[in-house]
Design an enzyme around this catalytic site. Sequence first.
Site, mmCIF file in Angstrom:
data_model
loop_
_atom_site.group_PDB
_atom_site.id
_atom_site.type_symbol
_atom_site.label_atom_id
_atom_site.label_comp_id
_atom_site.label_asym_id
_atom_site.label_seq_id
_atom_site.Cartn_x
_atom_site.Cartn_y
_atom_site.Cartn_z
ATOM 1 N N SER A 1 69.767 30.211 48.058
ATOM 2 C CA SER A 1 70.929 29.929 47.233
ATOM 3 C C SER A 1 70.875 30.822 45.989
ATOM 4 O O SER A 1 69.835 30.942 45.359
ATOM 5 C CB SER A 1 70.876 28.458 46.841
ATOM 6 O OG SER A 1 71.946 28.198 45.990
ATOM 7 N N GLY A 2 71.981 31.448 45.674
ATOM 8 C CA GLY A 2 72.047 32.299 44.485
ATOM 9 C C GLY A 2 71.620 33.727 44.737
ATOM 10 O O GLY A 2 71.584 34.546 43.832
ATOM 11 N N THR B 1 77.369 34.903 49.312
ATOM 12 C CA THR B 1 78.809 34.716 49.297
ATOM 13 C C THR B 1 79.501 35.923 48.687
ATOM 14 O O THR B 1 80.541 36.366 49.184
ATOM 15 C CB THR B 1 79.138 33.430 48.537
ATOM 16 O OG1 THR B 1 78.379 32.387 49.128
ATOM 17 C CG2 THR B 1 80.586 33.095 48.608
ATOM 18 N N ASN C 1 72.546 28.335 41.205
ATOM 19 C CA ASN C 1 73.743 29.153 41.366
ATOM 20 C C ASN C 1 74.939 28.340 40.878
ATOM 21 O O ASN C 1 75.187 27.247 41.355
ATOM 22 C CB ASN C 1 73.898 29.516 42.843
ATOM 23 C CG ASN C 1 75.093 30.405 43.096
ATOM 24 O OD1 ASN C 1 75.855 30.723 42.173
ATOM 25 N ND2 ASN C 1 75.270 30.804 44.339
ATOM 26 N N SER D 1 77.688 27.795 43.938
ATOM 27 C CA SER D 1 76.940 27.740 45.182
ATOM 28 C C SER D 1 77.801 27.169 46.295
ATOM 29 O O SER D 1 78.388 26.097 46.148
ATOM 30 C CB SER D 1 75.713 26.870 44.940
ATOM 31 O OG SER D 1 74.969 26.791 46.109
ATOM 32 N N SER D 2 77.863 27.913 47.400
ATOM 33 C CA SER D 2 78.635 27.369 48.531
ATOM 34 C C SER D 2 77.760 26.316 49.179
ATOM 35 O O SER D 2 76.631 26.589 49.538
ATOM 36 C CB SER D 2 78.944 28.440 49.562
ATOM 37 O OG SER D 2 78.928 29.705 48.980
ATOM 38 N N GLY E 1 69.751 30.332 53.705
ATOM 39 C CA GLY E 1 68.543 30.834 54.343
ATOM 40 C C GLY E 1 67.478 29.754 54.411
ATOM 41 O O GLY E 1 67.694 28.599 54.033
ATOM 42 N N GLU F 1 64.577 27.334 53.689
ATOM 43 C CA GLU F 1 64.287 26.672 52.423
ATOM 44 C C GLU F 1 62.987 25.890 52.505
ATOM 45 O O GLU F 1 62.756 25.174 53.484
ATOM 46 C CB GLU F 1 65.389 25.661 52.076
ATOM 47 C CG GLU F 1 66.741 26.276 51.879
ATOM 48 C CD GLU F 1 67.839 25.250 51.613
ATOM 49 O OE1 GLU F 1 68.838 25.646 51.022
ATOM 50 O OE2 GLU F 1 67.680 24.079 52.008
HETATM 51 N N1 LIG Z 1 76.824 42.107 44.230
HETATM 52 C C1 LIG Z 1 76.743 41.387 43.116
HETATM 53 N N2 LIG Z 1 76.991 41.963 41.930
HETATM 54 C C2 LIG Z 1 76.880 41.245 40.803
HETATM 55 N N3 LIG Z 1 76.533 39.960 40.763
HETATM 56 C C3 LIG Z 1 76.276 39.340 41.911
HETATM 57 C C4 LIG Z 1 76.363 40.012 43.150
HETATM 58 N N4 LIG Z 1 76.034 39.161 44.112
HETATM 59 C C5 LIG Z 1 75.755 38.000 43.505
HETATM 60 N N5 LIG Z 1 75.912 38.098 42.183
HETATM 61 C C6 LIG Z 1 75.679 37.045 41.199
HETATM 62 O O1 LIG Z 1 74.902 36.029 41.789
HETATM 63 C C7 LIG Z 1 75.583 34.802 41.797
HETATM 64 C C8 LIG Z 1 75.308 34.048 43.062
HETATM 65 O O2 LIG Z 1 75.864 34.720 44.159
HETATM 66 P P1 LIG Z 1 76.357 33.959 45.463
HETATM 67 O O3 LIG Z 1 76.922 34.986 46.341
HETATM 68 O O4 LIG Z 1 77.216 32.830 45.107
HETATM 69 O O5 LIG Z 1 74.992 33.444 46.039
HETATM 70 P P2 LIG Z 1 74.754 32.614 47.371
HETATM 71 O O6 LIG Z 1 76.001 32.586 48.115
HETATM 72 O O7 LIG Z 1 73.669 33.395 48.064
HETATM 73 O O8 LIG Z 1 74.263 31.324 46.944
HETATM 74 C C9 LIG Z 1 77.028 35.163 41.643
HETATM 75 O O9 LIG Z 1 77.719 34.150 40.995
HETATM 76 C C10 LIG Z 1 76.975 36.411 40.768
HETATM 77 O O10 LIG Z 1 76.813 36.069 39.425
HETATM 78 MG MG LIG Z 2 77.012 31.093 48.738
#
Ligand SMILES: Nc1ncnc2c1ncn2[C@@H]1O[C@H](COP(=O)(O)OP(=O)(O)O)[C@@H](O)[C@H]1O
Ligand SMILES: [Mg+2]
Length: 1255
Positions: free
Chosen positions: A180-181, A185, A246, A249-250, A471, A473
């Site tokens: 997560s984070g 997404t 995050n 977070s989805s 992923g 955990e």
């Molecule tokens: N390519 C990127 N460029 C800049 N910041 C990013 C990028 N990918 C993720 N982030 C930062 O990380 C945070 C978490 O990303 P997210 O995609 O929501 O994570 P996940 O889906 O893996 O939990 C986002 O809110 C953003 O602040």
């Molecule tokens: Mg996500």
Amino acid sequence: MAQSEWMQDPGWKFLRQSDEEKLQEQATRKFDNKTHTWIPDPEEGFLIAAIAVDETDSLSVTLPNGTQKKYTRDQCQEINPAKFEKTEDMSNLTMLNEASVLHNLRQRYRNMMIYTYSGLFCVFVNPYKMLPIYTDSVAKMYVNRRRSEMPPHLFAVADEAFRNMISEHENQSMLITGESGAGKTENTKKVISYFAMIGAGGQAVGGGGQASEIDTKKKSENSLENQIVQANPAIEAFGNGATVRNYNSSRFGKFIRIHFDKRGKLVGGDIEHYLLEKSRVIKQAPGERSYHIFYQMMTQKKLRDRFSLTDNIRDYNFVSQAEITVPCMDDKEEFKATNTAFDVMGFSDFEKDELYKTCAAIMFMGNMKFKQKPRDEQAEIDGMDAPEKAARLLGVNVDLFIHALCAPKIKVGNEWVTKAQNVQQVDWGVGALSKAIYARVFTWLINRCNETLTGHLEDAAHYIGVLDIAGFEIFNRNSFEQLWINFVNEKLQQFFNHHMFVLEQEEYRREGIEWTFIDFGLDLQACIELIEKPLGIISMLDEECIVPKATDMTYVDKLTNQHLGKHPNFVKAKPPKGKEAHAHFAIVHYAGTVRYNAEQWLDKNKDPLNDSAVACLKAGGNPEALVCKIWSDYMTDVDREAAAARGKTETGGKKKGKSASFMTVSTMYRESLNSLMTMLHTTHPHFIRCIIPNEKKTSGLIEAPLVLNQLTCNGVLEGIRICRKGFPNRMCYDEFRYRYAILAADEANDKDTKVASIKMLDKMLKTQLLIADHFRSGATKVFFRAGVLARLEEARDEAIAKFILYFQAAIRARLALDDYASKIQQIDAAGIIQENVRSWVVVRKWPWFRLYAKLKPLLKGMKSNAEIEALEKRCKEIEAAHKIEEETRKRLEDELRAKKEECADTQAALDRERAAIERRNKEIEELNASLRKEQEKLEEADKKQKDLEKQRERERKEAEEKERKLGAELEQEKNRAQAEAEVYKEKLKTAEEAAQKGERTRKAQEKELTDMANQLEAARQKNDRQENERNKLAEQLEKAENEAIVERKQRDEMQKANKKLEAQLRAMKEQMELMQKDRSNSDVDLKRRDEEISILKSKALSDANLIAKLQSTLRALIARIEELEEDLDAQSRARNRIEKHRNELQAQLDSINEQCTEAKGQLTAQVHLNNTRATEMAELHREIERKSLTHEAYVADLCSMQYLTISQLRNLSQQAATIENEASQLLDIRRAQTLGGALTRDNTVTIYDENGSHL
Ligand SMILES: Nc1ncnc2c1ncn2[C@@H]1O[C@H](COP(=O)(O)OP(=O)(O)O)[C@@H](O)[C@H]1O
Ligand SMILES: [Mg+2]
């Protein structure tokens, strides 16, 4: 766009370093793979330490802080050669170990190069800041480019997928996983924007550049590509919440399929979702927040008013247990975005309203309070405000709803019984119902989005699926949800391993490498079977759910009995360490051993719902309302009863409904996982692994243990493990020969690269640089085992070092020799100078030399002056010659130019003439053609005329004939008529005669007569007609005659024209002849001109040759002049030097002269002194002479005295000898006489001095 242009892009520096930077960094690397090693460090992951002592199985190293420590060899990991610093594909690393992978990622992350390949994986490290690498310009760079030619990027992987889809006609999938984070997404969104862009035909769609986002919105608000992109914010509002890790977070997994037609045009999309975290709807851990939509809604006064919500979210228990705001997230703005997204997705106002309304209802449900009835196990409602509002929003009767919650009816057999619920049970029921409502609303939302995205799915040929799923955990407390996530990941990893194995196998087969194949996917099979097979963890849980009185603990016992000690992946949980929760068992996953706590698993798996309450919701007012629709596939007992009542025809539907409502959560998950896996197996996968660098959401900071853990969990290290078993490093023969030719130079000489490479490898085998197992030679590449390239690199470095050493030595020797030569020269010069000075010191007083010294400068000066003058003269001469040459050259050049111009003029004139001739020719031809045409026309006209004449003749003849005939006929007729008339007259006469004869017959005859008269009239009329005809014919004849006249006239005219044309023709012919004459003349002229030109050309050529020759002599002369000038320069420099030298010498001389005059003064004084001394000396001499005379006399005296003395001495010595003899004789006698007696003559020894005088 060229690479140089790309380098101007602000994003480029986050994609690839320039070669210079790379080389510089590699050169300044402070550690070396031979002298340093990686050692483990709890904070930094690994540290670089210098090897102090290298023992066989341990290494003593010096840590960066200076301390010494000993490590076993296993603890140390080898460093890669400098060539591999910041490598773009980590599978190229020759030392494939954790330390190197971490180091490489860390180094790249330091430069914010966040994408790195690791074989099939694309590893992404969350930058936590906006980098300009998702702009349209960057996206365009990647369109239609192979992965290998571009720096690592998500777009490269996406484009590869797209191209594969088009060329291989195969569905593709992109598997984006990570903690997560980590950025799953975000990457999913970027990749979808990219596909939307290429699927829409190249125009950008949001995602990347901000500017284009606005543009596109304006352009194509409701276009499919925009909808695909906009589906995300709509779904995220309902599926994303804030967690500690995050803020966005989805809380669900999703698989988005983007469909394309045969040509790669976007035609639609659909979304599937997995494992929504329902518990968040009613419960939030500290630091977290529920789904964004609740907080977004609360910013809207209109909505609050409509749903009777207060303006303080803290009033709502379900959504305000921890955080209610998120840093950097403006819920008001987010609401707008969500609303816009709904609009783009085509949601009606009613649908939007229903969504918000249901959320508000859930908020009110959270505020419903129940209390225990006195002396009863039965709960009852405590306060009607919340339930009333909730019921209003849900569209149900509040009393029925409360009753259903507090005293649900259940069907036992055919009987309905009311079940008493205590407060805890009711609270639990309300929570479960709220969660179920939310989850179902979410499902409805996704289905509704899919409806919009359907687009033109009938054209769909293939799809690319993007999987964004949590992923692997490992938490302190791992429950049912973690088991599922980890199980999904275990399956995905198996899928990856299998895929990698298949690809690897393909590559080895293609290259013809001998290799016994192993399916690495099977490595994970045991764990997967433990979880999913009958009697496995999940099926036993399902079974336990139907066993009465079963508890979580009976389940754990059964599991332990079944598997502990029997299955390698099922182990006893270790006692908790630190913050870890108690665990009941542990499973060995590929990414690590996870301790699971089985509490509440039965409930979580059964996920029971209050059937009465659901029935109540379903029965509520409006069937169009969302709360009703979401239950459509849920069969309550009431539904079943109703269905049963409706008859057996619907039994099918009934059965289905029944089974659906009895389905455990695991069964549902398993079904969707299986369908996902089946789908993935039909696709060509691409893997993106996202890594969260630290837990502080800070850019640029790498927490090594965290990253290492993820590298393990998301299979990067697992991938590397598999890699190491095969031949992970591969190199094309070309590259191999190019880089390592230095190790086998002779063998590398073969023309054929492959043959050369194989020979080189053989040589390396012979020199024992390699062993046979280190490599395989394929069809186009050499394959190496991990670590072998480092050896080759080392050997190469050594070989190069040797060369460089030779080179340096040669240069040093050369420098030393130069130095030596100059020293020798200096020594020689010093000797010469010394010699000169010495001889000068000797000769300086010599008058001739003085004279010479005075004259010499003049002489030399004159001489050099003369020389210089001569040189100057020569120089002037040469300059003059040069000038002349220059002039001639210029003249010649001018002439040449003039000639050339003339030539060009002539050529132009010639061309003009030629053109004119051609034009004339053309004109002639045209004229000929027109003449021909005219003649043809004329002939035609003649023919026509003849025809016409003939026709006219014919017509005339015909007319004449007709006339004649008619005339004859008429005459005949007339004659006949006259004859008839005559006859009739005669008859009349006879009749008259007869009348005269008889009045009776007269009438008849009169009648006959009138008849006849009539006949006559008719005949006359006929005659008239014929006359008319004749007139007409005559007219025709006239007309024909007129025509003939006109034609004659025409013919005359034509003849005239003909004549004119003939005259023209003649004139033209004459002209033509003239022209031809002209032409022949001009041909002659042309020929002459050509000749002239060729002469001129040859002349120009010879001129050019001459010029070239002159130029070359000129150049030679110039060179000579330059040489002479240089000479002159050198001479004048020498002269200057000599002059300077002379001046110096003069100055020296002058100073010496001065010294001389000084010395002269001194000398005269000395001479004077000398003179006096001489007189003194003469006197002294005289004295001496005098004295010597006396002395001599004295000496003579002395001599005579000496002589005397000597003779006396001689006498005396003779006497002494005799005396001594006597004495010795006496002594002998005495010794003989008196042995032991006293000496009588002891004191008789006489001593003499040397002069013989007595002392
Ligand atoms: N390519 C990127 N460029 C800049 N910041 C990013 C990028 N990918 C993720 N982030 C930062 O990380 C945070 C978490 O990303 P997210 O995609 O929501 O994570 P996940 O889906 O893996 O939990 C986002 O809110 C953003 O602040
Ligand atoms: Mg996500």
